[in-house]
Design an enzyme around this catalytic site. Sequence first.
Site, PDB file in Angstrom:
ATOM      1  N   CYS A   3       0.865  -1.190   0.000  1.00 40.37           N
ATOM      2  CA  CYS A   3       0.000   0.000   0.000  1.00 40.37           C
ATOM      3  C   CYS A   3       0.895   1.231   0.000  1.00 40.37           C
ATOM      4  CB  CYS A   3      -1.001  -0.026   1.154  1.00 40.37           C
ATOM      5  SG  CYS A   3      -0.269   0.036   2.800  1.00 40.37           S
ATOM      6  N   ARG A   9      -3.399  -0.589   5.474  1.00 42.40           N
ATOM      7  CA  ARG A   9      -3.987  -1.695   4.699  1.00 42.40           C
ATOM      8  C   ARG A   9      -3.076  -2.896   4.533  1.00 42.40           C
ATOM      9  NH1 ARG A   9      -5.224   2.038  -0.289  1.00 42.40           N
ATOM     10  NH2 ARG A   9      -3.327   2.952   0.612  1.00 42.40           N
ATOM     11  N   ASP A 119      -8.161   3.679   1.062  1.00 42.41           N
ATOM     12  CA  ASP A 119      -7.288   4.024   2.185  1.00 42.41           C
ATOM     13  C   ASP A 119      -8.136   4.495   3.376  1.00 42.41           C
ATOM     14  OD1 ASP A 119      -5.333   4.892   3.865  1.00 42.41           O
ATOM     15  OD2 ASP A 119      -4.261   6.084   2.359  1.00 42.41           O
TER      16      ASP A 119
END
Length: 154
Positions: A3, A9, A119
């Site tokens: 990420c 994440r 996100d």
Amino acid sequence: MVCLGNICRSPLAEGIMRKKLEINHIDGMVDSCGFESFHRGDPPDSRSIDTALKNGVDIRQQRARLFRAEDFDKFDLIYVMDHNNYRDVADVARTPEDLAKVDLIMNAAFPGANLPVPDPYYGGKQGFDKTWELLDKATDAIVEKIKGERKDKR
Ligand code: 4NP
């Protein structure tokens, strides 16, 4: 698992994938990383830690690191969370073979749909539950894919 910050994440993706490999007795190496150096060396965001713990996965030992070209040599599959991550990884790819290892993680569950894992960094706690839910689906599909491929080779 890739990420941007490697604190929200992809640490969840790493933790959940690691657990599922263990449960399914699949040998494999899982790691996560990012492209933003701001959080380098940091543990995951406390909201990711809490979400993982709530679901029986401990990610507290993880530390953020940056993606590097050698990751293409070490890993067979490189899953990114969103389209920006895809571009970041693609920029580092040295060959078509490198690039062929990269996919949006949600494509494992919904092939070709090109859905991102949004996100959750700037949102509330419930965003992390949503992240978990998406990654749970995707990693189930990845496990099935690996099982299928290993069965073919036997
Ligand atoms: P992640 O979330 O990419 O899921 O780890 C982010 C965390 C931090 C930042 C960006 C995204 N940041 O720029 O600090």
